[in-house]
Enzyme design. Structure first.
Site, PDB file in Angstrom:
ATOM      1  N   TYR A  43     -14.536 -12.966   0.725  1.00 18.43           N
ATOM      2  CA  TYR A  43     -15.281 -11.612   0.136  1.00 18.43           C
ATOM      3  C   TYR A  43     -16.470 -12.114  -0.620  1.00 18.43           C
ATOM      4  CZ  TYR A  43     -11.649  -8.557   1.992  1.00 18.43           C
ATOM      5  OH  TYR A  43     -10.759  -8.084   3.044  1.00 18.43           O
TER       6      TYR A  43
ATOM      7  N   ARG B 190      -7.777  10.693  -5.962  1.00 18.53           N
ATOM      8  CA  ARG B 190      -8.851   9.978  -5.775  1.00 18.53           C
ATOM      9  C   ARG B 190     -10.234  10.962  -5.574  1.00 18.53           C
ATOM     10  NH1 ARG B 190     -13.184   8.111  -4.336  1.00 18.53           N
ATOM     11  NH2 ARG B 190     -13.570   6.396  -2.682  1.00 18.53           N
TER      12      ARG B 190
ATOM     13  N   ARG C 294      -3.803   6.388   0.884  1.00 21.76           N
ATOM     14  CA  ARG C 294      -4.365   7.370   1.372  1.00 21.76           C
ATOM     15  C   ARG C 294      -3.528   8.284   2.387  1.00 21.76           C
ATOM     16  NH1 ARG C 294      -9.255   4.502   4.240  1.00 21.76           N
ATOM     17  NH2 ARG C 294      -8.004   2.771   4.390  1.00 21.76           N
TER      18      ARG C 294
ATOM     19  N   ASP D   2      -7.184  -3.811  -7.173  1.00 18.27           N
ATOM     20  CA  ASP D   2      -7.675  -4.147  -6.014  1.00 18.27           C
ATOM     21  C   ASP D   2      -7.804  -5.673  -6.193  1.00 18.27           C
ATOM     22  OD1 ASP D   2      -8.900  -3.418  -3.212  1.00 18.27           O
ATOM     23  OD2 ASP D   2     -10.350  -4.827  -4.284  1.00 18.27           O
TER      24      ASP D   2
ATOM     25  N   ARG E  31       0.852  -1.348   0.103  1.00 21.35           N
ATOM     26  CA  ARG E  31      -0.043  -0.053  -0.019  1.00 21.35           C
ATOM     27  C   ARG E  31       0.801   1.506   0.024  1.00 21.35           C
ATOM     28  NH1 ARG E  31      -4.046  -2.129   4.498  1.00 21.35           N
ATOM     29  NH2 ARG E  31      -5.377  -3.530   3.354  1.00 21.35           N
TER      30      ARG E  31
END
Length: 346
Positions: A151, A38, A29, A75, A25
């Site tokens: 998921y 973003r 962010r 992702d 990552r």
């Protein structure tokens, strides 16, 4: 042509004077330039599926910190999305999918058009293969079948993956069919990434640690082993990193069975055990605590040197035990990067 980039040579098992590094990552962010892009993109999926945006996001940390590798910005859930499962990223919730928890819902999925769906991702890989500095290697990636399945079955992330584990016990035939679909789709996806310029691959099994030993073999080891075999049938020389997060001592068997070139080590694993048990088997990657990277100060410096010193006698890629947390100050990442760039093995 032989790839002589430091990161690639280390994945092949070479011990080099300097340790290569990148951070899971590393694009994200904690960077203000990421947040600006973003916002412009509109949604997380729009960011992933826009090759110009995804290329720029991937390059942002390289410009700041001069890592030895860049990982494709995407992702792990683009695979179920490409198979036809509804997917949205909701503020405060993360990914939300329509659960695939029985045979009827599974049969509604199809891998016939996955490459059309994933073409923007392949374009991003192509863009990056041209845009990255010459010394920086490009990592492609995918989620491992078990983690992606958690998921898909539950419809969102969960702490213990109970719904998926129950399905694996109670409806083994259907769950095996789901895993097989993910093995074939993920193999094709990763092969295409290499076709478009990825120089190494990482397979993330973020939820492998919740499984007991026998189920770990069945749902984590065997599917990744098949994916590695499928990739090497087409691209025999591409280095592959496995990341069975939370697997503990089961990592040793994971490496032996899957025959990955390198294994990423999570924060909970003893660095002395990694040094004595894992480094003789393969290249190791890791395992600084992301929370410590976020915290900073002298404890961070001490931990970085502790890892570098313990793993200096074998092939090692410096990384985190998991991804950078959003509240990490960029100056902390810069400090760690500078330490690694200036560290020389005696």
């Amino acid at each position: 042509m032989t790839n002589n980039k430091l990161f690639i040579k280390t994945l092949r098992g070479e011990k080099n004077d300097r340790v290569p590094f990148w951070f899971m990552r590393q694009a994200g962010r904690y960077l203000p330039e990421y947040m600006a892009l973003r916002k412009e993109a509109g949604s997380f999926l729009d960011l992933c599926y826009n090759p110009d945006f995804a290329t720029e996001v991937t390059l942002q940390p390289i410009r700041r910190f001069n890592m030895d590798a860049a990982i494709l910005f995407s992702d792990i859930l683009v695979i179920p999305h490409a198979l036809g499962q509804d997917l949205a990223f909701k503020v405060g919730e993360g990914p939300v999918l329509t659960p695939v928890n029985n045979l009827e819902k599974l049969d509604a999925l199809s891998n016939k058009s996955i490459h059309d769906h994933l073409n923007p991702v392949y374009q991003t890989v192509s863009n990056l293969s041209k845009a990255l500095p010459e010394h920086v290697a490009l990592i492609g990636f995918a989620g491992a079948p078990w983690t992606v399945a958690t998921y898909m079955v539950n419809g969102r992330g969960s702490k213990d993956q109970a719904e998926t584990r129950l399905m694996a016990y109670q409806d083994r035939e259907t769950f095996t069919k789901l895993i097989d679909l993910l093995v074939s789709s993920t193999s094709e996806y990763l092969i295409r990434q290499v076709d478009h310029g990825a120089e190494a691959l990482q397979i993330f099994d973020s939820w492998s640690g919740t499984l007991p030993a026998d189920e770990f073999i069945k749902w984590c080891v065997e599917p990744v082993q098949k994916i590695v075999e499928n990739i090497r049938a087409v691209h025999p020389d591409v280095p592959i990193i496995g990341f069975p997060k939370g697997a503990g001592a089961k990592i040793k068997n994971f490496v032996k069975k899957t025959k990955v070139n390198a294994v990423s080590i999570d924060t909970s694993t003893s660095i002395t055990w990694v040094q004595n048990v894992m480094q003789p088997l393969c290249t190791v990657q890791g395992n600084l605590d992301p929370l410590l990277l976020g915290s900073g100060g002298e404890p961070l410096k001490k931990a970085v040197y502790h890892i570098l010193d313990h793993l200096k006698d074998g092939p090692h890629v410096f990384n985190l035990g998991h991804g950078i947390i959003p509240q990490t100050p960029p100056e902390n990442v810069k400090m760690v990067s500078d330490i690694i760039l200036n560290y020389r093995r005696s």
